[in-house]
Design a protein around this motif. Structure first.
Motif, PDB file in Angstrom:
ATOM      1  N   ARG A   2       0.821  -1.213   0.000  1.00  0.00           N
ATOM      2  CA  ARG A   2       0.000   0.000   0.000  1.00  0.00           C
ATOM      3  C   ARG A   2       0.851   1.257   0.000  1.00  0.00           C
ATOM      4  O   ARG A   2       0.492   2.264  -0.624  1.00  0.00           O
ATOM      5  CB  ARG A   2      -0.919  -0.003   1.216  1.00  0.00           C
ATOM      6  N   ASP A   3       1.973   1.223   0.723  1.00  0.00           N
ATOM      7  CA  ASP A   3       2.838   2.407   0.779  1.00  0.00           C
ATOM      8  C   ASP A   3       3.371   2.760  -0.603  1.00  0.00           C
ATOM      9  O   ASP A   3       3.400   3.934  -0.997  1.00  0.00           O
ATOM     10  CB  ASP A   3       4.002   2.168   1.742  1.00  0.00           C
ATOM     11  N   MET A   4       3.812   1.754  -1.365  1.00  0.00           N
ATOM     12  CA  MET A   4       4.350   2.001  -2.693  1.00  0.00           C
ATOM     13  C   MET A   4       3.243   2.478  -3.637  1.00  0.00           C
ATOM     14  O   MET A   4       3.463   3.379  -4.458  1.00  0.00           O
ATOM     15  CB  MET A   4       5.001   0.731  -3.242  1.00  0.00           C
ATOM     16  N   LYS A   5       2.062   1.894  -3.532  1.00  0.00           N
ATOM     17  CA  LYS A   5       0.942   2.335  -4.373  1.00  0.00           C
ATOM     18  C   LYS A   5       0.562   3.773  -4.047  1.00  0.00           C
ATOM     19  O   LYS A   5       0.294   4.583  -4.942  1.00  0.00           O
ATOM     20  CB  LYS A   5      -0.262   1.420  -4.160  1.00  0.00           C
ATOM     21  N   GLY A   6       0.551   4.085  -2.739  1.00  0.00           N
ATOM     22  CA  GLY A   6       0.233   5.451  -2.341  1.00  0.00           C
ATOM     23  C   GLY A   6       1.271   6.437  -2.822  1.00  0.00           C
ATOM     24  O   GLY A   6       0.937   7.541  -3.275  1.00  0.00           O
ATOM     25  N   ALA A   7       2.539   6.053  -2.746  1.00  0.00           N
ATOM     26  CA  ALA A   7       3.614   6.926  -3.208  1.00  0.00           C
ATOM     27  C   ALA A   7       3.516   7.154  -4.707  1.00  0.00           C
ATOM     28  O   ALA A   7       3.730   8.271  -5.198  1.00  0.00           O
ATOM     29  CB  ALA A   7       4.971   6.311  -2.856  1.00  0.00           C
TER      30      ALA A   7
END
Length: 314
Positions: A295-300
């Motif tokens: 999720r962090d990478m998708k959000g970034a």
């Protein structure tokens, strides 16, 4: 061996992969697509981590270094393989062979050490969550990354210098798609006992001890996870560690089988195919394993993309 039985080798012939001539173009397109996917995927991860402040954490610092290592690791062998697949004489100069071997040893060792560092990071985060910030301080994280680079440089320089002192006879054909150290030792005319001893020591230093450390870390992690009363907490912790374990399994699995448990009937073709797994497949899968379910990478990715769009309208 006397000097009259030796000759100066100016280049080596790389036999490459066991591919039928009529399938050459198909595999060339496949490997080119794999290489471009590897470079693009890992480059995106590096850019996202650099430009998104939400990812300026120890875990993503280590991940950015791992992505850089994967990008370079594939670039050591893939461009030359692609070039030789289109060449009538798939050769590599002697100096180029040693250079390729150095960077292969360097980035292979760097990946192994970074996987250990990432295992330690997850171990501290899950087993000592209240002390994580104090233990994984910026100074500690930078020191761990710097140590990984220094150790990788040391072992790569040592292996390359020892290989450079070897003498070679008239046989200059390497049954591989890159300058593998073990393949070079088989062509050497001079004594290789020192090289073989150093390889044995380095295998323990780069593979055995890091792999055992990772296994011990995850045994402790699993033990701590099972003590969590919440099933949601268990699922979240397993999800966090799953990506790392996937990379570890792919990277160490093929190398250990190939180098630590070689069978007597191992053919050059079988060894070459297994080498494809850790030189091509693992670096390509790394971006998918760490980003598609993160999720962090998708959000970034969304934040960086929206920011660029906003700037383009101004």
């Amino acid at each position: 061996m006397s000097g009259k039985n030796q000759t100066i080798i100016s280049e080596f012939i790389l036999l490459g992969l066991p591919i039928d001539p009529e399938q050459q173009n198909l595999f060339y397109a496949l490997f080119l697509a794999m290489y471009l996917t590897t470079d693009l995927g890992n480059l995106i991860i590096i850019i996202l981590i650099c430009f998104d402040s939400h990812l300026h954490t120890p875990m993503y610092l280590f991940l950015s270094n791992l992505s850089f290592s994967d990008l370079c690791f594939s670039s050591v062998t893939m461009p030359k393989l692609l070039q030789n697949m289109q060449s009538q004489v798939p050769s590599i100069p002697y100096a180029g062979c040693l250079t390729q071997m150095y960077f292969f040893q360097f980035f292979g060792g760097l990946e192994s050490f970074l996987l250990v560092v990432m295992a330690y990071d997850r171990y501290v985060a899950i087993c000592f969550p209240l002390h994580y910030t104090a233990i994984m301080s910026p100074q500690c994280c930078l020191s761990l990354v710097a140590l990984s680079w220094v150790l990788s440089t040391f072992q790569a320089v040592l292996q390359t210098l020892l290989a450079a002192r070897l003498s070679f006879c008239t046989d200059n054909v390497i049954p591989h798609f890159f300058c593998d150290l073990s393949a070079l030792l088989k062509l050497a005319c001079s004594d290789t006992q020192v090289n073989e001893l150093v390889i044995f020591i380095m295998v323990g230093f780069i593979l055995i001890f890091p792999f055992l450390f990772i296994i011990i870390s995850y045994v402790r992690i699993v033990s701590s996870i099972l003590k969590v009363p919440s099933s949601r907490g268990i699922c979240k912790a397993f999800s966090t560690c799953g990506s790392h374990l996937s990379v570890v399994s792919l990277f160490y699995g093929t190398i250990i089988v190939l180098y630590l448990f070689p069978s007597a009937d191992n053919s050059p073709i079988k060894e070459t195919v297994m080498a494809v797994m850790y030189t091509m497949v693992t670096p390509m899968l790394n971006p998918f394993i760490y980003s598609l379910r993160n999720r962090d990478m998708k959000g970034a990715l969304g934040r960086v993309f929206c920011k660029r769009q906003t700037l383009s309208f101004l």
